[in-house]
Design a protein around this motif. Sequence first.
Motif, PDB file in Angstrom:
ATOM      1  N   ILE A 139       0.827  -1.198   0.000  1.00 28.38           N
ATOM      2  CA  ILE A 139       0.000   0.000   0.000  1.00 28.38           C
ATOM      3  C   ILE A 139       0.867   1.256   0.000  1.00 28.38           C
ATOM      4  CG2 ILE A 139      -1.699   1.308   1.333  1.00 28.38           C
ATOM      5  CD1 ILE A 139      -2.831  -1.368   2.299  1.00 28.38           C
ATOM      6  N   ALA A 140       1.955   1.232   0.779  1.00 32.91           N
ATOM      7  CA  ALA A 140       2.847   2.398   0.844  1.00 32.91           C
ATOM      8  C   ALA A 140       3.487   2.684  -0.511  1.00 32.91           C
ATOM      9  CB  ALA A 140       3.926   2.157   1.899  1.00 32.91           C
ATOM     10  N   VAL A 141       3.855   1.639  -1.240  1.00 33.82           N
ATOM     11  CA  VAL A 141       4.467   1.828  -2.556  1.00 33.82           C
ATOM     12  C   VAL A 141       3.448   2.388  -3.550  1.00 33.82           C
ATOM     13  CG1 VAL A 141       5.441   0.598  -4.531  1.00 33.82           C
ATOM     14  CG2 VAL A 141       6.266   0.097  -2.229  1.00 33.82           C
ATOM     15  N   PHE A 142       2.216   1.918  -3.479  1.00 37.73           N
ATOM     16  CA  PHE A 142       1.195   2.426  -4.388  1.00 37.73           C
ATOM     17  C   PHE A 142       0.925   3.913  -4.162  1.00 37.73           C
ATOM     18  CE2 PHE A 142      -0.201  -1.911  -5.500  1.00 37.73           C
ATOM     19  CZ  PHE A 142      -0.415  -1.723  -6.857  1.00 37.73           C
ATOM     20  N   LYS A 143       0.998   4.369  -2.925  1.00 35.17           N
ATOM     21  CA  LYS A 143       0.666   5.763  -2.643  1.00 35.17           C
ATOM     22  C   LYS A 143       1.900   6.641  -2.477  1.00 35.17           C
ATOM     23  CE  LYS A 143       0.077   5.121   2.370  1.00 35.17           C
ATOM     24  NZ  LYS A 143       0.989   6.173   2.805  1.00 35.17           N
ATOM     25  N   ILE A 144       3.036   6.203  -2.968  1.00 37.49           N
ATOM     26  CA  ILE A 144       4.256   7.001  -2.861  1.00 37.49           C
ATOM     27  C   ILE A 144       4.072   8.323  -3.603  1.00 37.49           C
ATOM     28  CG2 ILE A 144       5.299   5.925  -4.888  1.00 37.49           C
ATOM     29  CD1 ILE A 144       7.995   6.179  -3.520  1.00 37.49           C
TER      30      ILE A 144
END
Length: 208
Positions: A139-144
């Motif tokens: 999730i963190a990578v998608f919303k970087i």
Amino acid sequence: LDKRRIVIVAGFQGINKYDDITTLGRGGSDTSAVALAAVFKFMFRDDGVINSILLALGIKNPPQWFVSLQLNKIPIIVMVIWTAVGYELVIYMSALQSVPASLYEAADIDRATGMQKFFYITLPMVSPTTFYLVIVRMIAVFKIFSSVNIMTMGSPSYANTSMVVEIYGNAFGSYKFGYAAAQSMVLFVLILVITLLNFWGQKKWVHY
């Protein structure tokens, strides 16, 4: 101070008297992501620390990290890893301490090797933690956003533009609010579907 306390420099704090890692890589939580992005941008610029090291090692033409379409992802990847590794180590240390010592004692009686203990005891016992971290990091990578926006401001050829940067550009750069809202919903659905697939697949490798 306790003699067993180890203080680790470069933004890391050490191991307390119970040998637990208390805080590692505080940059991911306490330090502004914008400030971190600025630091890594300074490190990877043409006359920055990284290229200075490469010059000292004898590389005459160090790469232009933010100009090359092939290399401009590397500073962002390094920053993302640096900001995540401390938190993940703390979580894994906690999970490792919850593994019953009796399992390793039984394995010693059966003369299991270190590799067998790792693959048949340690990995299965920390698999719920691994599953949790996979979901959180995905999730963190998608919303970087911050690292891409500050370090490279995206890319004209979309070489390193994330989905959130694209949404931001359409909403506040081109004022296509409806289009950006639609992209946001697509991103939400994509994250939801991948998360649900992970929950479905975890039955095969996560052991509770």
